[in-house]
Each structure stands twice: as C-alpha cells, then as structure tokens.
Design a protein around this motif. Structure first.
Motif, short mmCIF file in Angstrom:
data_model
loop_
_atom_site.label_atom_id
_atom_site.label_comp_id
_atom_site.label_asym_id
_atom_site.label_seq_id
_atom_site.Cartn_x
_atom_site.Cartn_y
_atom_site.Cartn_z
N VAL A 240 0.86 -1.18 0.00
CA VAL A 240 0.00 0.00 0.00
C VAL A 240 0.90 1.23 0.00
CG1 VAL A 240 -1.68 1.31 1.35
CG2 VAL A 240 -1.85 -1.17 1.22
N SER A 241 0.51 2.26 -0.72
CA SER A 241 1.27 3.50 -0.71
C SER A 241 0.31 4.67 -0.53
CB SER A 241 2.07 3.66 -2.01
OG SER A 241 2.89 4.81 -1.97
N HIS A 252 -4.97 -2.55 8.63
CA HIS A 252 -6.41 -2.64 8.39
C HIS A 252 -6.72 -3.68 7.31
CE1 HIS A 252 -10.56 -1.35 7.89
NE2 HIS A 252 -10.34 -1.06 6.61
N LEU A 253 -5.98 -3.66 6.22
CA LEU A 253 -6.23 -4.59 5.12
C LEU A 253 -5.82 -6.01 5.47
CD1 LEU A 253 -5.11 -2.28 2.19
CD2 LEU A 253 -7.43 -3.06 2.66
N ARG A 259 -9.84 -12.03 8.44
CA ARG A 259 -11.26 -12.22 8.75
C ARG A 259 -12.05 -12.76 7.57
NH1 ARG A 259 -11.42 -6.60 12.18
NH2 ARG A 259 -10.68 -7.50 14.14
N ASN A 260 -11.61 -12.47 6.36
CA ASN A 260 -12.28 -13.00 5.17
C ASN A 260 -11.88 -14.44 4.87
OD1 ASN A 260 -13.58 -10.58 4.78
ND2 ASN A 260 -12.27 -9.89 3.09
N GLY A 261 -10.91 -14.96 5.61
CA GLY A 261 -10.48 -16.33 5.39
C GLY A 261 -9.43 -16.49 4.32
N ASP A 262 -8.81 -15.38 3.88
CA ASP A 262 -7.76 -15.46 2.85
C ASP A 262 -6.43 -15.93 3.41
OD1 ASP A 262 -9.67 -14.24 1.19
OD2 ASP A 262 -8.93 -12.24 1.66
N ALA A 263 -6.22 -15.70 4.70
CA ALA A 263 -4.94 -16.03 5.32
C ALA A 263 -5.15 -16.32 6.81
CB ALA A 263 -3.94 -14.88 5.15
N GLY A 340 -9.60 -3.37 15.76
CA GLY A 340 -10.29 -2.89 14.57
C GLY A 340 -9.62 -1.67 13.98
N GLY A 341 -10.12 -1.23 12.86
CA GLY A 341 -9.54 -0.06 12.20
C GLY A 341 -10.45 0.46 11.10
N ALA A 342 -10.02 1.54 10.49
CA ALA A 342 -10.79 2.14 9.41
C ALA A 342 -9.89 3.04 8.58
CB ALA A 342 -11.97 2.95 9.97
#
Length: 493
Positions: A240-241, A252-253, A259-263, A340-342
């Motif tokens: 990210v930049s 955040h990402l 949480r999405n189950g990608d890792a 958490g974050g945003a």
C-alpha cells in the motif's frame, strides 16, 4: 469556506456497513454450500450461529440522523492477535531498546553531516536509522546487503525479527501452511536513495551504466515481495502507498484478509528510507519541514506554539498478525489484540487537512465501530501529531468531537523523538502502542514547553505516565487526505 460532500443515502450506507461486518461468515457459507445464499437464508444462518451473532450499537455517525453502525461478535477465527514485533529506528533494531528510549525521552534527531554533504541544504538534520544502529547481519547475505536499497533492507531485516519474536524460526516456521501466510508491508515512497543514485549515474556516466536493479529496487511493492521470497509466504502479498497513512492501511487490510479467510497469518507494517538530500530538499520545498538547524533535538515539537514543521525520520515497524484460532493452535505467546480499524479520505487538499476534521473524525468513529467497542474504552491515543502548524490542532479538534469527555484520555506524540518516518510512522507507532499495553507505561511527548490553549487533553508532556491501557488508538494521516486509524488492546480470553 463551506465544504460540501455527496451524501450516500442512509439505507445504502447501513446496508454497506452490515455487509462489511458479515462478509467473512457469508463467504464461508457460500464456500461450504457451493453457491450463493438468499438474503433471508443468510440472515437466518447468522442468527443461528452464536459466534457470529450480529449486534449493533450507536456511534456519532458521519451525518446526523444516520442509522447505527453494525458489527459482529467475533469467533476465534475472526479475532486477530499480535504475536510478534520488529522495529528498525533511530535507536536501533530491538523493540525493548526502542521503547526504553522513548520512555527515557531520548531524541533520535541529529545532524546529517557524517552521512552526506548537507552544505547546500536548507534542512541539515533528521532522525536516521543509520549504519551505527542498524545491521543486516544474519538476515540478508552480504551481496544483497551491498546492492539493495535501504527501504528493502529495513523491511526484510525487521520482518524476520518479527517472526523470531513470534517464535517462528527454523522448524516452527516450516510447520506453517505458507500458502495461507502473507506479507503486506507498505512504503510511501519506495527506493528513493537508489533512485537518486541512478539518476546521477544516468546523467554523469550515461544510460548503459544504470543498474539492472533500478526498477525492481525503487518500486514500493518490492520490500514486501522480497520479504515473502525470503520466508516463503505465498498468501496475499502487495504494498500500500498512502503516504504517511501507509502502515495503518496495511494493518487494516491485513485484518480483512484474515477475517475474510484469505490467510491465517500476515506479516504487516511499513518501511521507509527517505533520509537523503533529494527528499529533504523536496519536503522543504513544499514547506513541510522544520528548519531549526541550530537545535535539531528540539525541532520536533508537536502541539507546541513554536512548532514550525516536522522532522524527517525513517525506519520500519512490523507486526505478526494472526487469527486467534491459529495462534492458539500453535501455542503462540500473544502480546496484544488488534481490535479494529478504518480508512477514509478528506477529498480536500494535497497536503492540508480539512478544517472541520470531518475525514479524521469519521475514521475514528468507524474504527471504534469495527472494533466493537464504546468510546469510553479508548483511553490512550498515539496521535499523528507531526509538529505542523495546521495538522496538530486539526487532529485534536477532531478527537474532541469524537470524545465529548476527554478526562479519561491520555495521548502522546512518538514523532517528537523519532521524527516522522512517513510510510513507516504507523509501523513504529503500532509497536509503541503494543509496548504501552505490555508495560503499562506511556512515553513522554518531548519539546512541548508552551502548549496550544485549545489542547486540554493530557499529552504526557515531558514525562512518562503509568497508565493501564484498555484500548489504544493509533492515528496516521497522509498527504492526499488519506486517514487511517487502528485500535489495539490487551488480549483477553
């Protein structure tokens, strides 16, 4: 001046927020059923699953009259914990030394005459991660250590030290399902020193003398990519930049990937190595830097009436983030929890914050909603606080809109000692937040001798404070109007 924004219809915003909160459970349900689920079926499925029960609470929303923000009670698969940390800074590359130096109020800002010729520069000081405090020994082979840009070396070394801290070395590292482990280490600028060096080469020696590594070593994705190559992580990997908000965007990402189950595990942070003549000249040209050459250690003075710009810093800060379920299964030592974050955007100006603090305020609100906590639970803020005339007071104004009662709050400015490490700033400050949770001590804000009258929050001016952190909010904002907020807390079973 009146600033207008395009309002999203209330129902659309509420649906979008509910969708984000439920994404993880919905995707897993789709995967197990082999197809999409109807809206009513998904609602019934969530209601029947206690660990994913959807609840809601009210927050001070972006526009008056908006609906409540929704979030999910999280299962161990969705809870994210910090199990390792690494740092490279003006104090060195040990997290305990880093935080002990902050607690002692030690400035890392100094003159740069021993690093390069500063005679033609208007700014001759910074807070470098210099060779006397940083070494790649044992982490990068000598050939690569000689030719890689510093931004890559900082990332690889710090990332590997994070894994060591998490107990992931040797056999333990090899036990990981590396297809489910990722790297997300961002950089605001990339390989600037290598870029500068090869531009000189091009004009002085000709195009055939430009390094074949020129492009790979300057692009911002390469630190994260090369770290993944070294440790074998084949999951999500990119950079990210978003200027000075970069590291928090990465946290955040990374949390979303887990949480999405990608890792199951992500190695995450920010890296930056901008202490060189062209960067100093460029930031001075846009009137961002302090010019207090006569007293460098006192130049970074967040919230002080006599502040006149930020001080350039550099370094790297990385965290090992993993699902609680994964950390427990491998018997990891848990340091803290990522709550958490945003991220939001000011959509206002290239370098100046919005005067009404709308983007910053909404980012803090959404971060607390994502964390599923009440504002009273946040009792420590590691502020962005760069020491710029506009930015410092704008951030505090936004904080005071979010927290109508600030009597329980303490905040400090890490940058008063480390300078502003741009894309790595949030990485260094995340380590500071976790160490604050771990030690029960907040580091001082130094050089704050004459505080702005509007700032009536405890800034830890000149002294460290004992403070049992219930939730630590780390703020990072960047050129382009990028806002990012992450919230860390003590781990509780």
């Amino acid at each position: 001046m009146m600033v207008t924004t395009n309002k999203v219809p209330t129902t659309a915003r509420a649906k979008a927020k509910t969708h984000l909160a439920a994404t993880g459970s919905t995707r897993r349900a789709k995967a197990s059923s082999g197809g999409g689920l109807g809206r009513e079926t998904r609602r019934n499925t969530r209601a029947a699953t206690p660990s994913r029960q959807v609840v809601c609470r009210g927050v001070s929303n972006l526009h008056e009259g908006d609906s409540q923000v929704h979030y999910s009670k999280r299962s161990p698969k969705d809870r994210i914990v910090i199990t390792g940390m690494g740092v490279a800074s003006c104090y060195g590359q040990d997290t305990s030394v880093f935080y002990d130096s902050l607690l002692a109020g030690k400035s890392g800002v100094r003159k740069l005459d021993d690093m390069f010729d500063t005679s033609g520069l208007a700014v001759t000081f910074a807070a470098p991660c210099s060779d006397d405090v940083f070494s790649t020994e044992g982490y990068i082979d000598r050939k690569n250590a000689r030719r890689q840009d510093k931004v890559i070396k900082l990332c690889i070394t710090t990332g590997k030290k994070s894994l060591e801290d998490a107990g992931l070395v040797g056999e333990e590292l090899e036990k990981l399902d590396k297809a489910r482990c990722g790297c997300l280490v961002g950089s605001g600028i990339g390989g600037m020193t290598f870029f500068e060096k090869n531009v000189h080469t091009y004009y002085n020696r000709g195009p055939t003398k430009v390094s074949p590594f020129f492009i790979p070593y300057i692009i911002p994705n390469m630190p994260s990519a090369m770290l993944a190559m070294d440790v074998g992580f084949m999951g999500p990997n990119y950079s990210v930049s978003t200027a000075c908000a970069t590291a928090n965007y990465c946290y955040h990402l990374a949390a979303r990937h887990i949480r999405n189950g990608d890792a199951d595990l992500m190695l995450v942070g920010g890296t930056e190595a901008p202490v060189n003549p062209i960067a100093l000249a460029g930031f001075h040209a846009c009137r961002a830097l302090s010019t207090s050459n006569e007293d460098p250690a006192a130049a970074s003075r967040p919230w002080d009436k006599n502040r006149n710009g930020f001080v350039m810093g550099e370094g790297c800060g990385t965290l090992v983030m993993e699902s609680l379920e994964h950390a427990q299964a491998r018997g990891a030592n848990i340091l803290a929890e990522y709550l958490g974050g945003a991220v939001t955007c000011d959509a206002h100006h290239m370098t100046e914050p919005r005067e009404d603090g709308f983007g910053v305020r909404s980012c803090m609100e959404l971060a607390m909603a994502d964390a599923g906590i009440e504002r009273e639970e946040v009792n420590y803020i590691n502020a962005h606080a760069t020491s710029t005339p506009l930015g410092d007071v704008a951030e505090v104004a936004a904080i005071k809109k979010v927290f109508s009662d600030t009597s329980h709050l303490k905040m400090n400015a890490t940058k008063s000692m480390t300078g502003h490490a741009l894309g790595a700033a949030g990485g260094l400050e995340a380590v500071a937040c976790v160490k604050a949770i771990e030690t029960g001590l907040l580091h001082p804000t130094i050089n704050l001798l004459d505080c702005e009258e509007s700032i009536d929050i405890d800034t830890c001016a000149g002294e460290k404070k004992e403070h049992q952190v219930t939730a630590a909010m780390s703020n990072s904002f960047g050129f382009g109007g990028h806002n990012s907020v992450c919230i860390f807390g003590p781990y509780k079973e």
